[in-house]
Design a protein around this motif. Structure first.
Motif, PDB file in Angstrom:
ATOM      1  N   LEU A  68     -13.788 -26.981  10.823  1.00 61.74           N
ATOM      2  CA  LEU A  68     -13.387 -27.868   9.727  1.00 61.74           C
ATOM      3  C   LEU A  68     -13.389 -29.334  10.139  1.00 61.74           C
ATOM      4  CD1 LEU A  68     -10.449 -25.804   8.181  1.00 61.74           C
ATOM      5  CD2 LEU A  68     -12.733 -26.145   7.213  1.00 61.74           C
ATOM      6  N   THR A  69     -12.946 -29.631  11.363  1.00 60.87           N
ATOM      7  CA  THR A  69     -12.794 -31.032  11.776  1.00 60.87           C
ATOM      8  C   THR A  69     -13.926 -31.514  12.675  1.00 60.87           C
ATOM      9  OG1 THR A  69     -11.541 -30.436  13.750  1.00 60.87           O
ATOM     10  CG2 THR A  69     -10.289 -30.772  11.723  1.00 60.87           C
ATOM     11  N   ASN A  70     -14.466 -30.599  13.483  1.00 58.50           N
ATOM     12  CA  ASN A  70     -15.522 -30.916  14.446  1.00 58.50           C
ATOM     13  C   ASN A  70     -15.103 -32.002  15.435  1.00 58.50           C
ATOM     14  OD1 ASN A  70     -18.019 -30.270  15.505  1.00 58.50           O
ATOM     15  ND2 ASN A  70     -19.060 -31.949  14.432  1.00 58.50           N
ATOM     16  N   SER A  71     -13.798 -32.156  15.648  1.00 62.15           N
ATOM     17  CA  SER A  71     -13.351 -33.213  16.561  1.00 62.15           C
ATOM     18  C   SER A  71     -12.093 -32.820  17.337  1.00 62.15           C
ATOM     19  CB  SER A  71     -13.075 -34.498  15.773  1.00 62.15           C
ATOM     20  OG  SER A  71     -12.031 -34.277  14.844  1.00 62.15           O
ATOM     21  N   LEU A  72     -11.679 -31.548  17.238  1.00 60.58           N
ATOM     22  CA  LEU A  72     -10.448 -31.130  17.903  1.00 60.58           C
ATOM     23  C   LEU A  72     -10.596 -31.183  19.414  1.00 60.58           C
ATOM     24  CD1 LEU A  72      -7.618 -29.940  17.280  1.00 60.58           C
ATOM     25  CD2 LEU A  72      -8.614 -27.690  17.614  1.00 60.58           C
ATOM     26  N   LYS A  73      -9.590 -31.753  20.066  1.00 62.34           N
ATOM     27  CA  LYS A  73      -9.611 -31.770  21.530  1.00 62.34           C
ATOM     28  C   LYS A  73      -9.459 -30.355  22.063  1.00 62.34           C
ATOM     29  CE  LYS A  73      -7.724 -36.418  22.136  1.00 62.34           C
ATOM     30  NZ  LYS A  73      -6.591 -37.215  22.653  1.00 62.34           N
ATOM     31  N   GLY A  74     -10.024 -30.128  23.240  1.00 66.10           N
ATOM     32  CA  GLY A  74      -9.961 -28.804  23.840  1.00 66.10           C
ATOM     33  C   GLY A  74      -8.532 -28.354  24.067  1.00 66.10           C
ATOM     34  N   PRO A  75      -8.143 -27.171  23.584  1.00 70.60           N
ATOM     35  CA  PRO A  75      -6.772 -26.704  23.816  1.00 70.60           C
ATOM     36  C   PRO A  75      -6.600 -26.271  25.269  1.00 70.60           C
ATOM     37  CG  PRO A  75      -8.048 -24.971  22.800  1.00 70.60           C
ATOM     38  CD  PRO A  75      -8.949 -26.174  22.889  1.00 70.60           C
ATOM     39  N   ILE A  76      -5.369 -26.189  25.702  1.00 69.36           N
ATOM     40  CA  ILE A  76      -5.076 -25.758  27.071  1.00 69.36           C
ATOM     41  C   ILE A  76      -4.200 -24.522  26.955  1.00 69.36           C
ATOM     42  CG2 ILE A  76      -3.949 -26.387  29.224  1.00 69.36           C
ATOM     43  CD1 ILE A  76      -4.819 -29.348  28.339  1.00 69.36           C
ATOM     44  N   LEU A  77      -4.843 -23.374  27.094  1.00 73.20           N
ATOM     45  CA  LEU A  77      -4.144 -22.108  26.967  1.00 73.20           C
ATOM     46  C   LEU A  77      -3.732 -21.619  28.350  1.00 73.20           C
ATOM     47  CD1 LEU A  77      -6.578 -20.306  24.486  1.00 73.20           C
ATOM     48  CD2 LEU A  77      -4.642 -21.757  23.927  1.00 73.20           C
ATOM     49  N   CYS A  78      -2.608 -20.928  28.442  1.00 69.62           N
ATOM     50  CA  CYS A  78      -2.173 -20.319  29.696  1.00 69.62           C
ATOM     51  C   CYS A  78      -1.892 -18.844  29.424  1.00 69.62           C
ATOM     52  CB  CYS A  78      -0.934 -21.010  30.245  1.00 69.62           C
ATOM     53  SG  CYS A  78      -0.413 -20.329  31.842  1.00 69.62           S
ATOM     54  N   LEU A  79      -2.731 -17.981  29.982  1.00 69.13           N
ATOM     55  CA  LEU A  79      -2.565 -16.541  29.810  1.00 69.13           C
ATOM     56  C   LEU A  79      -1.661 -16.038  30.927  1.00 69.13           C
ATOM     57  CD1 LEU A  79      -6.308 -15.655  29.124  1.00 69.13           C
ATOM     58  CD2 LEU A  79      -4.561 -16.315  27.479  1.00 69.13           C
ATOM     59  N   VAL A  80      -0.505 -15.559  30.558  1.00 72.91           N
ATOM     60  CA  VAL A  80       0.480 -15.095  31.550  1.00 72.91           C
ATOM     61  C   VAL A  80       0.624 -13.592  31.431  1.00 72.91           C
ATOM     62  CG1 VAL A  80       2.855 -15.272  32.344  1.00 72.91           C
ATOM     63  CG2 VAL A  80       1.714 -17.285  31.421  1.00 72.91           C
ATOM     64  N   GLY A  81       0.485 -12.923  32.550  1.00 70.86           N
ATOM     65  CA  GLY A  81       0.632 -11.480  32.532  1.00 70.86           C
ATOM     66  C   GLY A  81       0.407 -10.896  33.907  1.00 70.86           C
ATOM     67  N   PRO A  82       0.736  -9.637  34.075  1.00 70.17           N
ATOM     68  CA  PRO A  82       0.569  -8.990  35.384  1.00 70.17           C
ATOM     69  C   PRO A  82      -0.892  -8.842  35.766  1.00 70.17           C
ATOM     70  CG  PRO A  82       1.280  -7.423  33.708  1.00 70.17           C
ATOM     71  CD  PRO A  82       1.334  -8.759  33.069  1.00 70.17           C
ATOM     72  N   PRO A  83      -1.176  -8.554  37.039  1.00 66.27           N
ATOM     73  CA  PRO A  83      -2.577  -8.396  37.472  1.00 66.27           C
ATOM     74  C   PRO A  83      -3.254  -7.229  36.754  1.00 66.27           C
ATOM     75  CG  PRO A  83      -1.096  -8.596  39.366  1.00 66.27           C
ATOM     76  CD  PRO A  83      -0.232  -8.437  38.166  1.00 66.27           C
ATOM     77  N   GLY A  84      -4.538  -7.406  36.494  1.00 68.53           N
ATOM     78  CA  GLY A  84      -5.331  -6.305  35.959  1.00 68.53           C
ATOM     79  C   GLY A  84      -5.307  -6.136  34.461  1.00 68.53           C
TER      80      GLY A  84
ATOM     81  N   MET B  64     -12.470 -26.933  27.410  1.00 68.59           N
ATOM     82  CA  MET B  64     -11.442 -25.972  26.998  1.00 68.59           C
ATOM     83  C   MET B  64     -10.869 -25.342  28.265  1.00 68.59           C
ATOM     84  SD  MET B  64     -11.641 -22.751  24.402  1.00 68.59           S
ATOM     85  CE  MET B  64     -10.149 -21.890  23.897  1.00 68.59           C
ATOM     86  N   PHE B  65      -9.670 -25.773  28.649  1.00 70.00           N
ATOM     87  CA  PHE B  65      -9.022 -25.253  29.853  1.00 70.00           C
ATOM     88  C   PHE B  65      -8.263 -23.972  29.520  1.00 70.00           C
ATOM     89  CE2 PHE B  65      -9.450 -29.704  31.224  1.00 70.00           C
ATOM     90  CZ  PHE B  65      -9.987 -29.490  32.498  1.00 70.00           C
ATOM     91  N   ILE B  66      -8.447 -22.975  30.364  1.00 69.87           N
ATOM     92  CA  ILE B  66      -7.667 -21.739  30.253  1.00 69.87           C
ATOM     93  C   ILE B  66      -7.070 -21.479  31.632  1.00 69.87           C
ATOM     94  CG2 ILE B  66      -7.715 -19.266  29.792  1.00 69.87           C
ATOM     95  CD1 ILE B  66     -10.041 -19.736  27.923  1.00 69.87           C
ATOM     96  N   ALA B  67      -5.758 -21.431  31.705  1.00 73.47           N
ATOM     97  CA  ALA B  67      -5.080 -21.138  32.974  1.00 73.47           C
ATOM     98  C   ALA B  67      -4.601 -19.697  32.947  1.00 73.47           C
ATOM     99  CB  ALA B  67      -3.910 -22.096  33.179  1.00 73.47           C
ATOM    100  N   THR B  68      -4.511 -19.089  34.121  1.00 72.20           N
ATOM    101  CA  THR B  68      -3.932 -17.742  34.205  1.00 72.20           C
ATOM    102  C   THR B  68      -2.798 -17.760  35.218  1.00 72.20           C
ATOM    103  OG1 THR B  68      -5.345 -16.926  36.008  1.00 72.20           O
ATOM    104  CG2 THR B  68      -6.211 -16.746  33.768  1.00 72.20           C
ATOM    105  N   ALA B  69      -1.818 -16.913  34.994  1.00 65.21           N
ATOM    106  CA  ALA B  69      -0.666 -16.831  35.899  1.00 65.21           C
ATOM    107  C   ALA B  69      -0.070 -15.435  35.802  1.00 65.21           C
ATOM    108  CB  ALA B  69       0.376 -17.884  35.532  1.00 65.21           C
ATOM    109  N   ASN B  70       0.502 -14.983  36.900  1.00 62.74           N
ATOM    110  CA  ASN B  70       1.214 -13.698  36.902  1.00 62.74           C
ATOM    111  C   ASN B  70       2.681 -13.876  36.530  1.00 62.74           C
ATOM    112  OD1 ASN B  70      -0.710 -12.847  39.793  1.00 62.74           O
ATOM    113  ND2 ASN B  70      -1.074 -12.162  37.713  1.00 62.74           N
TER     114      ASN B  70
END
Length: 773
Positions: A340-356, A464-470
Motif C-alpha cells: 500500500l505504501t511502498n515506503s515502509l522501513k524494514g521491520p526488526i523482528l526477534c524470533l524467540v524460542g527454544p532450539p530446533g 529487513m532484520f530478523i534476530a533469533t534468540a533462545n
C-alpha cells in the motif's frame, strides 16, 4: 612477376610468421598439423604456412586464418619424446589461399603463388640503400642486433628479399609483420619497411631520452624511485595501460560503475589519488587498495524488486513451515502495508524460542517469499564491539564489522538479514557488542550506520532484520526495546507428527540416498519416536532419530538383507534401542506432598515435580535441587504464608518447632530458577502438613505473595505444551494470565482444562483431593 596455382597441405601457425627465404625450426603438436606434415613428406615436401588471427583457437576455421602466407619446403622432421614434432622449413614464395579444404585428417588449400620479379631499376636501388642505411642506424641505437647481421644483410641484392629479411629482425607485432607479407609490390614493400624502421628509431630515441630524464632525477631519489619513474615515463610516451597506471584506471572505472552516493564517490576518488602517489612497496599501499575495493564491493544502490504477492508468500510460508501462525501473520501484514505504501522501513523482528523450532529456516522462507537475498551472521560468542562496528584502519589487519561484511555478501541494499543467537553476545574490556547493535537495530538511526573501517555512513534502513534468540531474558533491555518480539514456543505432538511426515523424513531420505519405496515409517511409529525418544520443544532430536533409522535402513538394503523396510511401533526399538524418556510424567495415583509444577526453560516448557517431606526436628527449612535465588525466595514466601494460615488450614500452630521441612526438586544437576513455582511449593507444603493428597492430573504455575495472592507469570504457552506432553489434564494458572490462553494451539486447549485463580485458597480447592467433598 609470375603466378601459378597448386594444391598443398596447410599448417596453421600460432603467434609466428615465416617470410620467403627464411629457414627456421617449428614445433608441431596438433593432430591435423602433424597429418599435414606427413602428407607433405609423402608428396613433394611442400606445405603452406599461414598464421592464425586468434592464437587461442585449437581448431581454426577458414575465417580464422590470414589469406596470405608462405609456401615452404620441409627440410627435416624429428619426433621429440613428448610427442611433438620438430620440423625445419625453408620459405619459398608468398602465396594466397584461393580455396580452403578442411579434410577429416588435415587442412589443405589451393594457393596462388607470387614470385618476386628480377626487375631492379634506379628507384629500387635508392630504396634499398635508404633501408640499409636506416637498418644500420637502428642496429647502433638498439644494440640488440649484432654487426654480423648487418654485414650479411648488406650483401643481399634482391629488393624483395632484403625487405623480408630486415622485417624479420625487427621487434614488430604480428599484424605489422603480416602487413609486410601481404605487400606483393616490391617498391611498396621496401617503403613500408623503411616507414616501420623509422618509427622504431623514434621509439629508441624516446627510450634514450626517458633514460636520461630519469637519470637526472636519480640524484635526489633511490634506485626504486628511478625504476618507477622510468615505467611512468614509458607508459606516458607509449600509451601503455599496464602497471600501476593501468590498475588505477581500472579502479577508477569500477568506482564510476559502483553507483555510489556522491559523498562516498568523492571519498573513494580521494583515496584513489592517495593510492596513486604512495609507492607500491609501502605497507600503506595495500591498506588503501583494500579500502577502495571494499567501497567498490559494497552494494550502494542495487536492490532486488520485492514480490509483494501476499497469496504467493502465504503459500511459501505454509509449504515450508507447519504451525507458527503468529509469525506468518506478522510477515503478511508487513507485505500488505509495503504494497500500500511502498515506503515502509524494514521491520526488526526477534524470533524467540527454544532450539530446533525453525527460527533460522523461517527467516530463509521469509526471504524467499519476498524475493529478497538472504544473509546470516552468527553473534554467538561475540565479545568485541569491533566485531559489529569494524576496526579502524590504523590497526594491522583491520577489516569491516560483520554487518558490513554481511551486506557485501548479500550484494543488495534490501536483503533479509538474519542476526542469529543475538542473546549469546557477551562483553569484556574490548567493549559491549550489544551496545553497538543498538544503532543497527534502531529504525530511526540505521539509515546512517557508521562502520569504523568504512568511516562513511551506510544506509541499513531498507534491510529487513530478523534476530533469533533462545532466551529473551539474556537480551539487554535497550536492545530488546528496538525489536518486535515474536515468541515461538514449540510444537505440539500433532504438529511434530506433520513436520516429521512432510519435511524431516523426505529430507533425510534424500540425504541418505533412499527412495520412498525403500523405507516407510508408519504414523504410529512416528508418534512413538516423538513420545519416547525425544523431549524437546523443537524437532532437532526428532530429525536425528529419523537419520539414525535411515542409516540402519541403508545398511540393510546395501547388504542385500531386504529391499524394503517398514517401521511400525513394534519394531522401533530394533532401530533406536530402548526408549529414552517416559511419556506422561503424571503420577499413577494421588500423592501426599508431591505437586506438579510447570517451568519455562531455555529449551521450552517442562514439568517440575516438587516434593516436600517432614521429619522430627526444630523447624529447619531445607531446600535442595540446585535452586536459584529467586526460587529459594519463593519457597521462603510459601513457608511464611503457610505459617500465617495454620488455623484456617487446620495445621498445628507450632509445626515449625516440631518438624524439619525438606523441599526438594528432582534432577538436582539441572539449575532451576524463577518465581512461578510459588503456588506449587505452597500446595506441596500444605499437602504434607495436612496429609491430604494432591490430584495427580493437576499441574500449576504462579507466583505467590505473603498474603496468598497469585501473581501472573510468563511462558504460559510453553508450560501448557509441557503439561500436555506430560499427560496432565488440568492446569491452575493466575487469573491475569487468562488472556494468554488464546495463544495456545487449539489441539492443546481442547485437551487441557484451565483454571484461573487469584488466591491460594482457590488453588487448594482444585489441587487437593477430597477438598470439595
Amino acid at each position: 612477376m609470375t603466378d601459378k596455382e597448386i594444391i598443398v597441405p596447410l599448417l596453421p601457425l600460432r603467434g609466428l610468421l615465416v617470410y620467403p627465404t627464411m629457414v627456421l625450426h617449428l614445433d608441431v603438436g596438433r593432430d591435423k598439423s602433424v597429418q599435414a606434415l606427413e602428407k607433405a613428406m609423402v608428396e613433394d615436401h611442400l606445405i603452406f604456412l599461414t598464421t592464425q588471427q586468434d592464437v587461442s583457437l585449437d581448431e581454426p576455421g577458414e575465417e580464422d586464418l590470414f589469406k596470405m602466407g608462405t609456401l615452404t619446403k620441409v627440410k627435416q622432421m624429428l619426433k621429440l619424446p613428448n610427442g611433438t614434432i620438430r620440423v625445419l622449413v625453408e620459405g619459398l614464395n608468398r602465396a594466397e589461399v584461393v580455396e580452403f579444404y578442411d579434410y577429416e585428417t588435415h587442412y589443405g588449400a589451393k594457393i596462388k603463388i607470387y614470385e618476386d620479379s628480377d626487375e631492379k631499376d634506379a628507384e629500387h636501388q635508392a630504396l634499398m640503400r635508404t633501408l640499409l642505411d636506416y637498418f644500420e642506424q637502428y642496429i647502433k641505437m638498439s644494440k640488440k642486433i649484432t654487426g654480423e647481421t648487418f654485414t650479411s644483410t648488406s650483401d643481399i641484392e634482391e629488393p624483395g628479399r632484403l625487405a623480408d629479411i630486415i622485417a624479420s629482425h625487427l621487434p614488430l607485432k604480428l599484424k605489422e609483420k603480416q602487413e609486410v607479407l601481404e605487400t606483393i609490390d616490391m617498391k611498396k614493400r621496401l617503403s613500408r619497411v623503411i616507414e616501420i624502421i623509422n618509427n622504431e628509431k623514434e621509439v629508441l630515441f624516446l627510450e634514450k631520452k626517458i633514460g636520461q630524464r630519469v637519470k637526472r632525477s636519480m640524484e635526489r631519489t633511490q634506485k626504486e624511485y628511478y625504476l618507477r619513474e622510468q615505467m611512468k615515463a614509458i607508459q606516458k610516451e607509449l600509451g601503455d595501460k599496464e602497471g600501476k597506471t593501468g590498475e588505477i584506471e581500472v579502479l577508477n572505472e569500477k568506482i564510476e560503475e559502483a553507483d555510489m552516493p556522491e559523498h562516498i564517490k568523492a571519498a573513494a576518488l580521494k583515496e584513489l589519488d592517495r593510492y596513486e602517489k604512495v609507492p607500491s612497496s609501502s605497507a600503506e599501499s595495500s591498506v588503501i587498495r583494500n579500502y577502495i575495493e571494499w567501497l567498490i564491493a559494497l552494494p550502494w544502490s542495487k536492490a532486488t524488486k520485492d514480490d509483494l504477492n501476499i497469496h504467493k508468500a502465504e503459500r511459501i510460508l505454509n509449504r515450508d513451515h507447519h504451525g507458527l501462525e503468529k509469525v506468518k501473520e506478522r510477515v503478511l501484514e508487513y507485505l500488505a502495508v509495503q504494497q500500500l505504501t511502498n515506503s515502509l522501513k524494514g521491520p526488526i523482528l526477534c524470533l524467540v524460542g527454544p532450539p530446533g523450532v525453525g527460527k533460522t529456516s523461517l527467516a530463509k522462507s521469509i526471504a524467499s517469499s519476498m524475493n529478497r537475498n538472504f544473509v546470516r551472521i552468527s553473534l554467538g560468542g561475540v565479545r568485541d564491539e569491533s566485531e559489529i562496528r569494524g576496526h579502524r584502519r590504523t590497526y594491522v589487519g583491520a577489516m569491516p564489522g560483520r554487518i558490513i561484511q554481511g551486506m557485501k555478501k548479500a550484494g543488495t541494499i534490501n536483503p533479509v538479514f538474519l542476526l542469529d543467537e543475538v542473546d549469546k553476545m557477551s562483553n569484556d574490556f574490548r567493549g559491549d557488542p550489544s551496545a553497538a547493535m543498538l544503532e543497527v537495530l534502531d529504525p530511526e538511526q540505521n539509515h546512517n550506520f557508521s562502520d569504523h573501517y568504512i568511516e562513511e555512513t551506510y544506509d541499513l534502513s531498507k534491510v529487513m532484520f530478523i534476530a533469533t534468540a533462545n532466551n529473551l531474558g539474556s537480551i539487554p533491555g535497550p536492545l530488546r526495546d528496538r525489536m518486535e518480539i515474536i515468541s515461538i514456543a514449540g510444537y505440539t505432538e500433532i504438529e511434530k507428527l506433520h513436520i516429521a511426515k512432510d519435511h524431516l523424513l523426505p529430507r533425510q531420505l534424500e540425504s541418505h540416498g533412499l527412495l520412498k519405496t525403500q523405507l516407510q515409517i508408519r504414523e504410529e511409529a512416528l508418534t512413538k519416536i516423538i513420545r519416547y525418544y525425544t523431549r524437546e520443544a523443537g524437532v532437532r532430536s526428532l530429525e536425528r532419530q529419523l537419520a539414525g533409522i535411515c542409516r540402519k535402513t541403508a545398511k540393510i538394503i546395501v547388504s542385500g538383507d531386504k529391499k524394503r523396510v517398514v517401521i511400525s511401533d513394534r519394531n522401533v526399538e530394533e532401530f533406536l534401542g530402548k526408549t529414552m524418556f517416559h511419556y506422561g510424567q503424571a503420577e499413577v495415583e494421588n500423592q501426599v506432598g508431591v505437586a506438579n509444577g510447570l517451568a519455562y526453560t531455555s529449551v521450552g516448557g517442562d514439568t517440575l515435580q516438587i516434593e516436600v517431606s517432614l521429619s522430627p526436628g526444630k523447624g529447619k527449612l531445607i531446600l535442595t535441587g540446585k535452586l536459584g535465588d529467586v526460587m529459594k525466595e519463593s519457597a521462603q514466601a510459601a513457608f511464611s504464608y503457610v505459617r500465617s494460615k495454620t488455623e484456617k488450614l487446620h495445621i498445628d500452630t507450632d509445626f515449625h518447632e516440631k518438624y524439619d521441612i525438606h523441599i526438594h526438586v528432582p534432577e538436582g544437576a539441572v539449575p532451576k530458577d524463577g518465581p512461578s513455582a510459588g503456588i506449587t511449593i505452597a500446595t506441596a507444603l500444605i499437602s504434607a502438613l495436612t496429609n491430604r493428597p494432591i490430584r495427580k492430573e493437576v499441574g500449576m504455575t504462579g507466583e505467590i505473595t505473603l498474603r496468598g495472592r497469585v501473581l501472573p507469570i510468563g511462558g504460559l504457552k510453553e508450560k501448557s505444551l509441557a503439561a500436555h506432553r506430560a499427560g496432565l489434564t488440568k492446569i491452575i494458572i493466575p487469573q491475569n494470565n487468562e488472556k494468554d490462553i488464546d495463544d495456545i494451539p487449539e489441539s492443546v486447549r481442547k485437551a487441557l482444562t484451565f483454571v484461573p485463580v487469584s488466591h491460594v485458597d482457590e488453588v487448594l480447592e482444585h489441587a487437593l483431593a477430597g477438598a470439595d467433598e
